[in-house]
Design a protein around this motif. Sequence first.
Motif, PDB file in Angstrom:
ATOM      1  N   GLY A  30       0.810  -1.214   0.000  1.00  0.00           N
ATOM      2  CA  GLY A  30       0.000   0.000   0.000  1.00  0.00           C
ATOM      3  C   GLY A  30       0.843   1.264   0.000  1.00  0.00           C
ATOM      4  O   GLY A  30       1.955   1.282  -0.518  1.00  0.00           O
ATOM      5  N   LEU A  31       0.296   2.305   0.598  1.00  0.00           N
ATOM      6  CA  LEU A  31       0.941   3.623   0.588  1.00  0.00           C
ATOM      7  C   LEU A  31       1.939   3.736   1.731  1.00  0.00           C
ATOM      8  O   LEU A  31       1.614   3.459   2.881  1.00  0.00           O
ATOM      9  CB  LEU A  31      -0.110   4.726   0.715  1.00  0.00           C
ATOM     10  N   HIS A  32       3.154   4.163   1.388  1.00  0.00           N
ATOM     11  CA  HIS A  32       4.194   4.363   2.400  1.00  0.00           C
ATOM     12  C   HIS A  32       4.852   5.721   2.217  1.00  0.00           C
ATOM     13  O   HIS A  32       4.901   6.260   1.110  1.00  0.00           O
ATOM     14  CB  HIS A  32       5.307   3.309   2.277  1.00  0.00           C
ATOM     15  N   ASP A  33       5.425   6.208   3.309  1.00  0.00           N
ATOM     16  CA  ASP A  33       6.290   7.372   3.218  1.00  0.00           C
ATOM     17  C   ASP A  33       7.532   7.113   4.069  1.00  0.00           C
ATOM     18  O   ASP A  33       7.694   6.023   4.637  1.00  0.00           O
ATOM     19  CB  ASP A  33       5.573   8.667   3.639  1.00  0.00           C
ATOM     20  N   GLU A  73       9.993   6.524  10.192  1.00  0.00           N
ATOM     21  CA  GLU A  73       8.888   5.569  10.180  1.00  0.00           C
ATOM     22  C   GLU A  73       7.961   5.886   9.014  1.00  0.00           C
ATOM     23  O   GLU A  73       8.039   6.942   8.396  1.00  0.00           O
ATOM     24  CB  GLU A  73       8.107   5.621  11.502  1.00  0.00           C
ATOM     25  N   CYS A  74       7.079   4.923   8.748  1.00  0.00           N
ATOM     26  CA  CYS A  74       6.027   5.100   7.755  1.00  0.00           C
ATOM     27  C   CYS A  74       4.789   5.602   8.494  1.00  0.00           C
ATOM     28  O   CYS A  74       4.326   4.938   9.425  1.00  0.00           O
ATOM     29  CB  CYS A  74       5.746   3.779   7.062  1.00  0.00           C
ATOM     30  N   THR A  75       4.270   6.742   8.085  1.00  0.00           N
ATOM     31  CA  THR A  75       3.163   7.340   8.829  1.00  0.00           C
ATOM     32  C   THR A  75       1.965   6.397   8.959  1.00  0.00           C
ATOM     33  O   THR A  75       1.478   6.176  10.075  1.00  0.00           O
ATOM     34  CB  THR A  75       2.763   8.680   8.198  1.00  0.00           C
ATOM     35  N   PRO A  76       1.474   5.794   7.854  1.00  0.00           N
ATOM     36  CA  PRO A  76       0.304   4.912   8.025  1.00  0.00           C
ATOM     37  C   PRO A  76       0.607   3.619   8.771  1.00  0.00           C
ATOM     38  O   PRO A  76      -0.289   3.044   9.391  1.00  0.00           O
ATOM     39  CB  PRO A  76      -0.122   4.583   6.588  1.00  0.00           C
ATOM     40  N   HIS A  77       1.836   3.147   8.709  1.00  0.00           N
ATOM     41  CA  HIS A  77       2.142   1.823   9.251  1.00  0.00           C
ATOM     42  C   HIS A  77       3.025   1.846  10.497  1.00  0.00           C
ATOM     43  O   HIS A  77       3.487   0.794  10.941  1.00  0.00           O
ATOM     44  CB  HIS A  77       2.782   0.950   8.168  1.00  0.00           C
ATOM     45  N   ALA A  78       3.243   3.011  11.058  1.00  0.00           N
ATOM     46  CA  ALA A  78       4.016   3.066  12.297  1.00  0.00           C
ATOM     47  C   ALA A  78       3.401   2.192  13.389  1.00  0.00           C
ATOM     48  O   ALA A  78       4.128   1.535  14.141  1.00  0.00           O
ATOM     49  CB  ALA A  78       4.144   4.512  12.771  1.00  0.00           C
ATOM     50  N   GLY A 130       4.746  -1.199  13.294  1.00  0.00           N
ATOM     51  CA  GLY A 130       6.195  -1.345  13.398  1.00  0.00           C
ATOM     52  C   GLY A 130       6.970  -1.095  12.123  1.00  0.00           C
ATOM     53  O   GLY A 130       8.121  -1.531  12.004  1.00  0.00           O
ATOM     54  N   MET A 131       6.386  -0.374  11.154  1.00  0.00           N
ATOM     55  CA  MET A 131       7.159  -0.055   9.945  1.00  0.00           C
ATOM     56  C   MET A 131       8.051   1.137  10.263  1.00  0.00           C
ATOM     57  O   MET A 131       7.661   2.297  10.145  1.00  0.00           O
ATOM     58  CB  MET A 131       6.237   0.246   8.763  1.00  0.00           C
ATOM     59  N   ARG A 132       9.262   0.791  10.707  1.00  0.00           N
ATOM     60  CA  ARG A 132      10.217   1.785  11.182  1.00  0.00           C
ATOM     61  C   ARG A 132      11.603   1.433  10.686  1.00  0.00           C
ATOM     62  O   ARG A 132      11.874   0.292  10.329  1.00  0.00           O
ATOM     63  CB  ARG A 132      10.256   1.798  12.721  1.00  0.00           C
TER      64      ARG A 132
HETATM   65 CU   LIG Z   1       3.966   1.910   5.138  1.00  0.00          CU
END
Ligand SMILES: [Cu+2]
Length: 150
Positions: A94-97, A130-135, A138-140
């Motif tokens: 999906g969408l990541h930053d 980190e990834c804003t939507p997936h923080a 644990g998307m760090r």
């Molecule tokens: Cu993400």
Amino acid sequence: MSNMHRSMHAMMHGEASRQTGGTTDDGVSDDVDLEAQTEQWLGRTAGFETIDDRTGESEVVVEVGGGSGLTYAPAAVRVDPGTTIRWVWTGRGGLHDVAFVSAEISTSLHGEQGAEYTYTFAEPGEYRYECTPHAPVGMRGVVIVEENGR
Ligand SMILES: [Cu+2]
């Protein structure tokens, strides 16, 4: 290079503040603070196994949406000052930053394969992001910039 790359680079240049731990009241040094902060950070990082030693390389690629899609891969890298990190979106998950914790800067959200963002780390320090939507899942990640590979 995309416009996104250029604008984000300009925006970040000089603004990605170094994460300094400061000296605490009980005299704990900056280094100990930083190590503790990074250790705590990585303890909550999805897909983290070990800090990937990439010293000696001028550019290091980090996948955005590695593995099943909700990790940065590798999540933790150790590099020399002056190393460019190239975050490359895989199109998975999906969408990541890429949003740095210590500075009010982040990339736009991207979901498409091939989007990328580069940043050159001139100063030693430990840069957590980190990834804003997936923080929350644990998307760090962290970039550890050290002189002389230590
Ligand atoms: Cu993400």
